[in-house]
Design a protein around this motif. Structure first.
Motif, PDB file in Angstrom:
ATOM      1  N   ALA A  74       0.855  -1.185   0.000  1.00 54.93           N
ATOM      2  CA  ALA A  74       0.000   0.000   0.000  1.00 54.93           C
ATOM      3  C   ALA A  74       0.885   1.227   0.000  1.00 54.93           C
ATOM      4  O   ALA A  74       1.973   1.220   0.573  1.00 54.93           O
ATOM      5  N   GLU A  75       0.391   2.251  -0.656  1.00 54.81           N
ATOM      6  CA  GLU A  75       1.087   3.527  -0.642  1.00 54.81           C
ATOM      7  C   GLU A  75       0.051   4.612  -0.417  1.00 54.81           C
ATOM      8  O   GLU A  75      -1.107   4.474  -0.801  1.00 54.81           O
ATOM      9  N   GLY A  76       0.484   5.670   0.234  1.00 59.98           N
ATOM     10  CA  GLY A  76      -0.419   6.771   0.507  1.00 59.98           C
ATOM     11  C   GLY A  76       0.254   7.798   1.378  1.00 59.98           C
ATOM     12  O   GLY A  76       1.462   8.050   1.248  1.00 59.98           O
ATOM     13  N   ARG A  77      -0.532   8.345   2.294  1.00 60.39           N
ATOM     14  CA  ARG A  77       0.005   9.373   3.177  1.00 60.39           C
ATOM     15  C   ARG A  77      -0.570   9.211   4.577  1.00 60.39           C
ATOM     16  O   ARG A  77      -1.546   8.491   4.777  1.00 60.39           O
ATOM     17  N   TRP A  78       0.070   9.911   5.500  1.00 58.71           N
ATOM     18  CA  TRP A  78      -0.406   9.904   6.870  1.00 58.71           C
ATOM     19  C   TRP A  78      -0.509  11.340   7.357  1.00 58.71           C
ATOM     20  O   TRP A  78       0.163  12.224   6.841  1.00 58.71           O
ATOM     21  N   LEU A  79      -1.377  11.570   8.325  1.00 60.49           N
ATOM     22  CA  LEU A  79      -1.543  12.912   8.866  1.00 60.49           C
ATOM     23  C   LEU A  79      -1.873  12.821  10.343  1.00 60.49           C
ATOM     24  O   LEU A  79      -2.310  11.776  10.834  1.00 60.49           O
ATOM     25  N   LYS A  95      -1.723  -9.098  -6.259  1.00 60.37           N
ATOM     26  CA  LYS A  95      -1.852  -9.648  -7.612  1.00 60.37           C
ATOM     27  C   LYS A  95      -3.315  -9.790  -8.020  1.00 60.37           C
ATOM     28  O   LYS A  95      -3.629  -9.834  -9.199  1.00 60.37           O
ATOM     29  N   THR A  96      -4.222  -9.853  -7.038  1.00 62.28           N
ATOM     30  CA  THR A  96      -5.624 -10.124  -7.358  1.00 62.28           C
ATOM     31  C   THR A  96      -6.585  -8.965  -7.094  1.00 62.28           C
ATOM     32  O   THR A  96      -7.748  -9.055  -7.455  1.00 62.28           O
ATOM     33  N   TYR A  97      -6.145  -7.905  -6.453  1.00 64.80           N
ATOM     34  CA  TYR A  97      -7.066  -6.797  -6.185  1.00 64.80           C
ATOM     35  C   TYR A  97      -6.308  -5.478  -6.078  1.00 64.80           C
ATOM     36  O   TYR A  97      -5.096  -5.442  -5.899  1.00 64.80           O
ATOM     37  N   LYS A  98      -7.088  -4.401  -6.178  1.00 58.94           N
ATOM     38  CA  LYS A  98      -6.562  -3.045  -6.008  1.00 58.94           C
ATOM     39  C   LYS A  98      -7.680  -2.208  -5.400  1.00 58.94           C
ATOM     40  O   LYS A  98      -8.813  -2.241  -5.888  1.00 58.94           O
ATOM     41  N   THR A  99      -7.368  -1.498  -4.299  1.00 61.69           N
ATOM     42  CA  THR A  99      -8.392  -0.688  -3.640  1.00 61.69           C
ATOM     43  C   THR A  99      -8.173   0.795  -3.928  1.00 61.69           C
ATOM     44  O   THR A  99      -7.067   1.212  -4.282  1.00 61.69           O
TER      45      THR A  99
END
Length: 163
Positions: A74-79, A95-99
């Protein structure tokens, strides 16, 4: 430790100024500031049973999990907020999903000089970081720096390769 000490002194000073009953003053419910929360999270890796998350100084967040046929990154940000919240906005993929990016928040409060945490919106409060070291503290699962960056990169390569 400095954060807990500062907050404990602050809560004691505020309690003595207050006209509140002794029972209320003896159990302060004070949220750490955004600055104090940043000291707990920034440039640290939170280790989980089958993965970890790295909280970058630039508020970038990387996480990974590994398990039987269930590796994901997972990639993103935090606050952080001045109301004691730390939120992670992460988009997970395997390999089977993306949110789509999802926000998960944790509230923090100071009780008797100790920092407690709960998963929002209605998780149970538990010890996050005690003023004196406690082996049960969740914060003991944190390490300074990006200690699991290589595992994140390896997992990402496995997921991003064409099968």
């Amino acid at each position: 430790m400095a954060v807990c000490g500062h907050l404990a002194l602050f809560s004691t000073a505020e309690a003595t100024k207050s006209n509140a009953p002794v029972e209320v003053a003896a159990k302060p419910d004070i949220a750490p500031t955004a600055f104090e929360l940043q000291l707990l999270y920034a440039d640290r890796t939170w280790n989980w049973e089958n993965g970890a998350a790295y909280f970058g100084m630039d508020r970038h967040l990387q996480a990974w999990t590994a398990g039987q046929d269930s590796s994901a990154v997972a990639e993103g940000r935090w606050l952080v907020t001045d109301t004691g919240k730390m939120c992670m906005e992460l988009a997970w993929r395997s390999k089977t999903y993306k949110t789509k990016p999802r926000r998960t928040c944790y509230s923090h409060r100071v009780e008797n000089g100790n920092i407690e945490q709960r998963k929002d919106p209605d998780g149970a409060w538990y010890g996050f970081k005690h003023a004196k070291d406690d082996p049960a503290d969740e914060h003991r699962k944190f390490e300074a720096g990006n200690t699991k960056g290589a595992q994140f990169d390896e997992t990402r390569k496995l997921i991003d390769t064409k099968s």
